[in-house]
Design a protein around this motif. Structure first.
Motif, PDB file in Angstrom:
ATOM      1  N   TRP A 266      -5.266  -0.363  -2.668  1.00 45.26           N
ATOM      2  CA  TRP A 266      -4.130   0.240  -3.392  1.00 45.26           C
ATOM      3  C   TRP A 266      -3.584  -0.722  -4.231  1.00 45.26           C
ATOM      4  O   TRP A 266      -3.361  -0.128  -5.593  1.00 45.26           O
ATOM      5  CB  TRP A 266      -3.182   0.934  -2.506  1.00 45.26           C
ATOM      6  N   GLU A 267      -3.777  -1.821  -4.166  1.00 49.63           N
ATOM      7  CA  GLU A 267      -2.781  -2.742  -5.000  1.00 49.63           C
ATOM      8  C   GLU A 267      -3.764  -2.872  -6.285  1.00 49.63           C
ATOM      9  O   GLU A 267      -3.470  -2.812  -7.476  1.00 49.63           O
ATOM     10  CB  GLU A 267      -2.669  -4.261  -4.437  1.00 49.63           C
TER      11      GLU A 267
ATOM     12  N   GLY B 110       0.783   2.104  -0.539  1.00 49.90           N
ATOM     13  CA  GLY B 110       0.642   1.423   0.865  1.00 49.90           C
ATOM     14  C   GLY B 110       1.899   1.319   1.670  1.00 49.90           C
ATOM     15  O   GLY B 110       1.673   0.702   2.708  1.00 49.90           O
TER      16      GLY B 110
ATOM     17  N   THR C 104       1.394   8.507   2.687  1.00 49.30           N
ATOM     18  CA  THR C 104       1.092   7.112   2.382  1.00 49.30           C
ATOM     19  C   THR C 104       1.163   7.061   0.696  1.00 49.30           C
ATOM     20  O   THR C 104       0.189   7.696   0.372  1.00 49.30           O
ATOM     21  CB  THR C 104       0.006   6.510   3.018  1.00 49.30           C
TER      22      THR C 104
END
Length: 342
Positions: A157-158, A211, A208
């Protein structure tokens, strides 16, 4: 443009904000006159935009330029007094209105190139907010307002977030600041018109994003947090004082940040009595272990605590009152600062 029903629905938020192209300004009203469901949705969006716009604002003249009280009054007037959204979405509605008040007073192209934070100017910071709001918008069924990014399959996700942010900023910098603001405003209005912004029961479902697994209601509070932080960033860059969130909204930010901080510290950290100053009930929490006596105390102002969590204070620079274990205090402050994803 096609007058197809789905095509028009994608333009309703832009219609509510007055951001349609001349061609669409002709076709959308014609469809609304024939389609009852689109007309009802359009009216809900228009009402949201009215709430975000707030009361009429006087022009920012020489007497207000650079005057913190002038900007304070403008931002307060722009906040919706009684937003027709649920309590969890009210801080976001107010934060959006506050940023609109500030951006609406920028005169000419010059201020938009002012460096703000990271390597972003004012224009890029607003573009970043489009990207920042997008995960929640997409989760709630809203279409992206910027062409899709080519994210590598399996990216975390980052990595995906970093790539998407860069793509959105690059896209918006090819457009005028006014177009970027219109896109951000339309997306914010659409978010506030979702059923999840108005119905606490629907917003109680967890999901979600970025994160972090939280109820949708809390994700709206996160969006408020970021909108206010970046409004403050822009205000500081331009020499204007931006007021903190209204007290009820500020404490929503504080309570969420404390919960996340407690989870980050875990149950084995040395216990600390953490106090956030102010009149809000429940402003003390014990962070860390519940099996040891509390011998350390940390006291922070609510705005300073939010700025720390937002990455705007270094852990050793935030004003504080503290007694007890210096190492445990430093750990709490560093963990709080590490939560910044803004």
């Amino acid at each position: 443009m096609s007058t197809d029903h789905d095509d028009v629905r994608d333009l309703l938020a832009a219609w509510a904000c007055g951001a349609l192209t001349p061609a669409d300004e002709r076709t959308v009203p014609a469809h609304l006159a024939e389609c009852e469901s689109c007309a009802a949705e359009a009216e809900r969006l228009r009402e949201t935009v009215r709430l975000l716009d707030g009361a009429p604002r006087p022009p920012l003249g020489n007497s207000a330029a650079g005057n913190p009280d002038g900007v304070l009054a403008l931002a307060l007037r722009a906040r919706p007094a009684a937003p027709r959204v649920a309590a969890h979405a009210a801080p976001y509605a107010a934060a959006v209105a506050g940023l609109q008040a500030l951006l609406g007073e920028l005169d000419g192209p010059g201020p938009w190139g002012t460096p703000v934070v990271h390597d972003w100017d004012v224009h890029a910071t607003v573009a970043h907010l489009i990207a920042a709001d997008e995960p929640l918008a997409r989760r709630l069924g809203l279409a992206a307002r910027v062409p899709e990014s080519r994210i590598a399959e399996g990216a975390g996700w980052e990595e995906a977030w970093t790539e998407r942010t860069a793509d959105v900023i690059a896209y918006e910098q090819g457009r005028t600041p006014e177009e970027t603001v219109a896109a951000w405003t339309a997306q914010a209005g659409a978010l506030l018109a979702t059923p999840e912004a108005r119905d606490p029961e629907r917003a109680a479902h967890a999901t979600t994003l970025m994160g972090v697994r939280l109820p949708i209601a809390d994700h709206f509070v996160v969006r408020a947090f970021e909108a206010w932080i970046h409004t403050d960033d822009i205000g500081r860059a331009l020499g204007f004082a931006v007021p903190p969130p209204l007290d009820p909204h500020l404490w929503q930010l504080v309570r969420l940040a404390v919960r996340i901080l407690g989870l980050a510290l875990g149950p084995t950290a040395p216990p600390i009595l953490f106090t956030v100053t102010g009149a809000e009930p429940g402003t003390q929490w014990v962070l860390g272990s519940e099996d040891e006596p509390v011998q350390t105390e940390l006291v922070l102002d609510p705005v300073d605590f939010c700025l720390l969590v937002g990455g705007r204070y270094a852990p050793d620079e935030v004003p504080r009152g503290a007694v007890g274990d210096d190492a445990a205090i430093s750990d709490v402050l560093e963990r709080a600062a590490s939560l910044a994803w803004l």
